[in-house]
Design a protein around this motif. Structure first.
Motif, PDB file in Angstrom:
ATOM      1  N   TYR A  74     -19.289  -8.870 -28.643  1.00 35.90           N
ATOM      2  CA  TYR A  74     -19.299  -8.442 -30.033  1.00 35.90           C
ATOM      3  C   TYR A  74     -18.036  -7.629 -30.305  1.00 35.90           C
ATOM      4  O   TYR A  74     -17.295  -7.246 -29.386  1.00 35.90           O
ATOM      5  CB  TYR A  74     -20.559  -7.632 -30.354  1.00 35.90           C
ATOM      6  CG  TYR A  74     -20.686  -6.355 -29.583  1.00 35.90           C
ATOM      7  CD1 TYR A  74     -21.180  -6.359 -28.279  1.00 35.90           C
ATOM      8  CD2 TYR A  74     -20.299  -5.141 -30.138  1.00 35.90           C
ATOM      9  CE1 TYR A  74     -21.281  -5.188 -27.559  1.00 35.90           C
ATOM     10  CE2 TYR A  74     -20.401  -3.963 -29.420  1.00 35.90           C
ATOM     11  CZ  TYR A  74     -20.894  -3.987 -28.131  1.00 35.90           C
ATOM     12  OH  TYR A  74     -20.985  -2.827 -27.420  1.00 35.90           O
ATOM     13  N   THR A 122     -22.621  -9.384 -35.682  1.00 41.86           N
ATOM     14  CA  THR A 122     -22.267 -10.749 -35.308  1.00 41.86           C
ATOM     15  C   THR A 122     -21.773 -10.765 -33.864  1.00 41.86           C
ATOM     16  O   THR A 122     -20.951  -9.931 -33.475  1.00 41.86           O
ATOM     17  CB  THR A 122     -21.173 -11.297 -36.239  1.00 41.86           C
ATOM     18  OG1 THR A 122     -21.683 -11.287 -37.579  1.00 41.86           O
ATOM     19  CG2 THR A 122     -20.798 -12.712 -35.855  1.00 41.86           C
ATOM     20  N   THR A 151     -20.931 -13.372 -30.220  1.00 47.14           N
ATOM     21  CA  THR A 151     -20.641 -14.705 -29.694  1.00 47.14           C
ATOM     22  C   THR A 151     -21.209 -14.801 -28.292  1.00 47.14           C
ATOM     23  O   THR A 151     -21.003 -13.902 -27.465  1.00 47.14           O
ATOM     24  CB  THR A 151     -19.123 -14.951 -29.654  1.00 47.14           C
ATOM     25  OG1 THR A 151     -18.615 -14.817 -30.976  1.00 47.14           O
ATOM     26  CG2 THR A 151     -18.816 -16.343 -29.134  1.00 47.14           C
ATOM     27  N   THR A 199     -14.362 -12.911 -30.254  1.00 50.70           N
ATOM     28  CA  THR A 199     -13.653 -14.128 -30.682  1.00 50.70           C
ATOM     29  C   THR A 199     -13.747 -15.181 -29.576  1.00 50.70           C
ATOM     30  O   THR A 199     -13.945 -14.869 -28.400  1.00 50.70           O
ATOM     31  CB  THR A 199     -12.164 -13.827 -30.947  1.00 50.70           C
ATOM     32  OG1 THR A 199     -11.540 -13.466 -29.707  1.00 50.70           O
ATOM     33  CG2 THR A 199     -12.003 -12.690 -31.946  1.00 50.70           C
ATOM     34  N   THR A 200     -13.574 -16.431 -29.973  1.00 49.07           N
ATOM     35  CA  THR A 200     -13.643 -17.521 -28.994  1.00 49.07           C
ATOM     36  C   THR A 200     -12.617 -17.312 -27.882  1.00 49.07           C
ATOM     37  O   THR A 200     -12.910 -17.471 -26.692  1.00 49.07           O
ATOM     38  CB  THR A 200     -13.384 -18.864 -29.704  1.00 49.07           C
ATOM     39  OG1 THR A 200     -14.391 -19.035 -30.705  1.00 49.07           O
ATOM     40  CG2 THR A 200     -13.439 -20.013 -28.721  1.00 49.07           C
ATOM     41  N   ARG A 202     -22.307 -18.744 -32.039  1.00 46.21           N
ATOM     42  CA  ARG A 202     -22.050 -17.547 -32.833  1.00 46.21           C
ATOM     43  C   ARG A 202     -23.324 -17.239 -33.609  1.00 46.21           C
ATOM     44  O   ARG A 202     -23.946 -18.127 -34.180  1.00 46.21           O
ATOM     45  CB  ARG A 202     -20.876 -17.768 -33.785  1.00 46.21           C
ATOM     46  CG  ARG A 202     -20.119 -16.484 -34.082  1.00 46.21           C
ATOM     47  CD  ARG A 202     -18.837 -16.726 -34.864  1.00 46.21           C
ATOM     48  NE  ARG A 202     -17.951 -17.728 -34.285  1.00 46.21           N
ATOM     49  CZ  ARG A 202     -17.132 -17.494 -33.259  1.00 46.21           C
ATOM     50  NH1 ARG A 202     -17.093 -16.309 -32.701  1.00 46.21           N
ATOM     51  NH2 ARG A 202     -16.353 -18.450 -32.789  1.00 46.21           N
TER      52      ARG A 202
END
Lengths: 217, 342
Positions: free
Chosen positions: B197, B178, B180, B202-203, B159
């Protein structure tokens, strides 16, 4: 006439200063010293050309043929313009020049690939003629490899080919290749692994390859 | 003998460095060392050539010093033969595709390596990267890393945040974004990275995307059904630009691009809005729709060419720029085979 005798610690007799001794080869400036010196005295850079032009041209010539004449010039012009950024602590001058030459060749990738294809085709046509009985076994072996080698080089990814040829023709170590290509050593290893594997596969049955051990310099 | 020895002993040989070539290269270096004051300013024609090639070679010949072209250029094709052409593909497909997003591909002659899935509005999306080597993490501000597994393969989830600018000028309309990133070796020599993004970052969503990848090639967004024989793809970007290049003369190209709606030139202003028109604007038909064709001087190595503004059947405008080696009829034949699947 009596022979000269040397006395340890003898003082120089009074008189005019002695003629400076001619510099011995070991006293010549190193490549790194020439690059560093050329930052303030650019003319020193010509000595690097005199030392390395043949080697750089040979490396370029194996890759792009006659275009090497132009690319030799381009390589040294780029090197000269970047001399202030030369990293002596990381790489010696010859690998540095070959790295620049490699980047220059990248701008002519199609020309390079076309050359390999042409060579492969020419080798194939040559192989159709009967072998001269006077040819030695080694010569015949090399002859048989030429076409498949050129085909293999044409089929490699450009960055894999760069790593392979810096190793095979430039005699650079893995670390030097990593430095001049600006990639991690692990990336060099994976590129070389892939390039060598593909080259071996392309040589196939014609190859007299016995030792395929990995060189891990 | 291993393959390295084979390359050294039986690989292509270099031509000898002739005294003339050595002298010329050395003289070029000396000229550079002497400084720019002694060098003649290159002609406009040469400057254009150098600019296009991105490299420069100085060559000095006795008293006259000129800037020479960087390679042996051969000569441009004076005519072309159009043949059927298959565009390179992107090797992977998402099944299912999240929210019905459509990809835009970037790539070169050996295939697409980037597929961008961006939701309308630009707030959410993800990009797939495929590479032969393990990718290197760029200059990012990493905030967390996590070891995960994708189809049983070790993968790294990172991240990070970075400055993201969306303005027209560099540094304009910037904010911290932000994202990932998930990277793993999906198969031998196939490294995949998912950069996500917004709501895809999210994971859970990133791992879902990774799990939905299948080996099914996808065609490029912008496609041509014809190409001149002996030409190949130089590159394609963002699903909007595609360039083919003459393999025998790398400065000769044909480019198709889909301009943004605000950049489309009104049909009656094409000739007056483009560079170097050397003939009248011709009203032609492509895909059954009115199109505008103008012969131009490319301003580059005395090459003439064609500028065509046309539309796909859905009304989306595209521009085709072709060299003068194309006949007028070939420009139209080529344009008829251009397709766009955004």
């Amino acid at each position: 006439m009596a022979g000269l005798r040397v006395h340890s610690g003898a003082r120089r007799p009074p008189g005019p200063d002695p003629v400076p001794l001619r510099a011995l080869p070991s006293a010549l400036p190193t490549d790194a010293e020439l690059v560093a010196g050329s930052v303030t005295d650019p003319a020193q850079f010509t000595a690097l050309f005199d030392r390395h032009a043949t080697a750089v041209h040979r490396y370029l010539g194996r890759r792009v043929g006659d275009l090497a004449d132009d690319l030799l010039s381009e390589t040294f012009l780029i090197a000269f313009r970047r001399r202030a950024a030369y990293p002596p602590q990381h790489v010696e001058v010859r690998p540095w020049l070959l790295g620049i030459a490699t980047h220059v060749v990248q701008g002519h990738e199609r020309t390079e690939r076309r050359r390999y294809r042409t060579l492969a085709k020419a080798a194939g046509q040559l192989a159709e003629h009967a072998a001269d009985p006077a040819d030695t076994a080694d010569r015949l072996d090399a002859q048989a490899l030429r076409g498949p080698l050129a085909t293999a080089l044409a089929g490699l990814k450009p960055r894999d080919r760069d790593a392979l040829l810096l190793l095979a023709w430039g005699d650079l170590s893995y670390e030097e290749i990593a430095t001049v290509l600006d990639v991690p050593v692990g990336t060099v290893r994976s590129r070389l692994h892939r390039a060598r594997r593909q080259t071996r596969a392309a040589l196939g049955d014609v190859s007299p390859l016995g030792d395929t051990s990995e060189e891990t310099r | 003998m291993n393959e390295l020895t084979a390359l050294r002993e039986a690989g292509p040989e270099a031509p000898a460095l002739s005294p003339d070539a050595r002298s010329a290269a050395r003289a070029a270096l000396l000229s550079e060392i002497d400084g720019p004051a002694r060098r003649r300013r290159p002609s406009r024609r040469t400057t254009l050539r150098l600019g296009a090639a991105g490299v420069a070679v100085a060559a000095a010949w006795s008293a006259a010093v000129v800037i020479a072209a960087p390679d042996d250029p051969g000569s441009p094709a004076s005519s072309v033969t159009l043949v059927d052409f298959e565009m390179p593909t992107f090797p992977l497909t998402l099944d299912p595709v999240p929210d019905g997003l459509r990809p835009a591909f970037d790539g070169a002659g050996d295939g697409a390596t980037i597929a961008s899935y961006d939701a309308p509005g630009g707030e959410d999306g993800f990009t797939l990267y495929v590479a032969g080597d393990e990718p290197e993490l760029g200059d990012r501000d990493v905030t967390a890393t996590e070891d995960v597994s994708v189809d049983g393969e070790d993968a790294e989830l990172v991240r990070y945040s970075e400055t993201w600018c969306t303005g027209d000028a560099p540094g304009e309309d910037c904010h911290r974004r932000t994202s990932t990133s998930l990277t793993w070796e999906r198969s031998d020599d196939q490294w995949v990275t998912i950069d996500a993004y917004g709501r895809y970052g999210t994971t859970t969503r990133v791992l879902q995307i990774a799990g939905s990848l299948v080996d099914r090639p996808q065609p490029a967004t912008l496609d041509v059904g014809l190409a001149p024989a002996g030409w190949s793809v130089r590159g394609f970007k963002m699903g909007r630009v595609l360039t083919l290049v003459n393999d025998a003369y790398e400065q000769q190209e044909v480019t198709v691009h889909v301009p943004l709606p605000e950049d489309v030139i009104p049909a009656d202003e094409v000739r007056s809005s483009i560079m170097g028109p050397i003939g009248p604007q011709l009203d032609v038909t492509v895909h059954g729709r009115p199109a505008q064709l103008v012969p131009v001087d490319t301003g580059y190595l005395d090459q003439r060419g064609w500028y065509l503004q046309a539309q796909f059947p859905d009304g989306t405008t595209f521009v085709l720029q072709a060299p003068g080696a194309f006949t007028q009829q070939q420009v139209l034949e080529f344009a008829e085979q251009v397709t766009h699947n955004p």
